[in-house]
Enzyme design. Sequence first.
Site, PDB file in Angstrom:
ATOM      1  N   HIS A 167       3.155  -4.137   1.196  1.00 56.66           N
ATOM      2  CA  HIS A 167       4.353  -3.835   1.960  1.00 56.66           C
ATOM      3  C   HIS A 167       4.696  -2.379   1.706  1.00 56.66           C
ATOM      4  CE1 HIS A 167       8.323  -4.744   3.821  1.00 56.66           C
ATOM      5  NE2 HIS A 167       8.636  -3.662   3.148  1.00 56.66           N
ATOM      6  N   CYS A 168       4.749  -1.599   2.741  1.00 57.45           N
ATOM      7  CA  CYS A 168       4.989  -0.175   2.561  1.00 57.45           C
ATOM      8  C   CYS A 168       6.406   0.191   2.976  1.00 57.45           C
ATOM      9  CB  CYS A 168       3.993   0.606   3.410  1.00 57.45           C
ATOM     10  SG  CYS A 168       4.104   2.373   3.151  1.00 57.45           S
ATOM     11  N   PRO A 169       7.251   0.587   2.030  1.00 52.59           N
ATOM     12  CA  PRO A 169       8.609   0.965   2.420  1.00 52.59           C
ATOM     13  C   PRO A 169       8.643   2.272   3.202  1.00 52.59           C
ATOM     14  CG  PRO A 169       8.284   1.385   0.094  1.00 52.59           C
ATOM     15  CD  PRO A 169       7.038   0.724   0.584  1.00 52.59           C
TER      16      PRO A 169
END
Lengths: 486, 158
Positions: A167-169
């Site tokens: 999950h890439c913020p």
Amino acid sequence: METPYKKRTPKRRKWESFPGRNKFYCNGRLMMAKQTGVFYLTLVLILVTCGLFFTFDCPFLALELTPVIPVIGGVLFMFVLGTLLRTSFSDPGVLPRATSDEAADLERQIDVANGSTGYRPPPRTKEVVINGQTVKLKYCFTCKIFRPPRASHCSLCDNCVERFDHHCPWVGNCVGRRNYRFFYMFILSLSFLTIFIFSFVITHIILRSHRSGFLKALKDSPASVLEVVVCFFSVWSIVGLSGFHTYLISSNQTTNEDIKGSWSSKRGKDNYNPYSHGNIFTNCCAALCGPLPPSLIDRRGFIQSGTPQLAPPTNGISMYGATQSQQSHMCDQDQCIQSTKFVLQAAATPLLQQQSSDPVILTASTENGGPLPGRTSLNLGGPCTSLPLGQPTPPTSTPSLSCHEASDMLPIHGHSHVHNHGHTLQEPMAHHHFLTPEEVPSPPGMLPCGSPMGHSHTMQAGFYNPASQDSLHEDSVRGLVKLSSV
Amino acid sequence: MATEFHNLQELRHSASLANKVFIQRDYSEGTTCRFQTKFPSELESRIERKLFEDTVKTLNNYYTEAEKIGGQSYLEGCLACSTAYLIFLCMETRYEKVLKKISKYIQEQNEKIFAPRGLLITDPIERGMRVIEISIYEDRGSSGSSSGSSSVSGSTAR
């Protein structure tokens, strides 16, 4: 039977009642994760730096050197922006949750297989042999499905995602099967853009200094200083990340698998990656030019009155015991209060204290070695570095606490840190390894309001005691993570 | 379309949903889409084993075709990348084309083979490609316990 005077309710689209924690825009055409603050930061950084470059450096360079420079810069900039938006707004490959009929059928099959004990059921896994390797398929308590191989449940988005990478913020979304190639092209083109801007801004300053001295050159174009600073810090992390993902693509692994060492030869002599096509070229082509599967969640479809109902999540949530009755009507404030409660409850435990002391000791040692460039630096501004841990698997969930915390203050880079954390924290957490809280996407406080939790009351009794202590620790960890990200 | 709807209407009026069988995915060849060809015991009295296996095998072949990594898919991928994926505003991906073929095939199979035997297949894409859902219908007059009503029958009418 419909009476002629019955008020016709407007037809709702499926995205409006999507069970995951996603945000939808443009009437379901775009979807992102819930927390998008960092994405806007990414956008601002890119736009401001490029804007300054085109305004202050390009006129000089176009005159002094060649007008091709702004053109190439422009093309790179458009490509970066395009791939960023495509990564952020597309469906990463979310698996829709099981309908209640499917879930019931699966439960029946599992009961038959286990010979229902009635007490605490064992973790639900299914083994399958893929190309000679035994792979364990885990049962997702939230989505009520056995996850396909390489899929994982993202705790931040509360969805199972196919071929889950991380999950890439920084892009505000999960990276999975459907948007991995856009993500890779984004970081690759951003590396080129950063190096491009960095080198030409330096060239600009040097050329100016030849004419009027270094200090005067800096005074004449102050924007260049800002650009150099931003680019200097970005280059290390982004180029390193591109290198890392190039390695992942060529060996057909996900970040998730690499961090866990699923296919590492250290696990055993016969351990190999069953998904690899054999050679680097085929792996790269398959990842980047392979067919793009369509979205499985029909976001813009209309909800038919006869569609099967989704099975609400049960078992995993029930392990959080006492707060179940409050879950169904929680709002954001209550979530915050709940998370705080968990944190305070767990504050007495040595576990939390140990974790909280870890983030500041980030060292750059590559404990596990590895042939990757740029893995060991400790720098600001690294996209997607700490968040492979965003999903809730026990060995990595505690590192996610420390890394997540640290990332608010000091974004870390390098997966060697992860290994460090993973190893130091594994001993105290060892007794948590086989707990199915890994299936649980979030502490109770973070569930969306109005979710149909009513029937989960019935599951309370069976699972409470043995798991409660462990789950308390798990809760406190998650509570702290959530608090720190609020 | 009119004939098929007529069949489904008949099914809905004269039969009620008795049970659902789910054919799960077969992951033995990796993450590519395949369904298990094991014949479920609930269908033993309803349909011949060979017909069922042929249907599932054909579906599996379609999915393999959709996900095939070869010259055509590379070409499509490179073309799409060079046009910044705007080309998909005008044309369909190969995967989508094959999905349409699959949907037509399932409709056909339902009409010709499954509906006359009181069965109905739901397109896997409507179940997130997790399962092939086969609904078993009983004649309303004969069955003692009937569950649900028209919850599933409308789904293959697309």
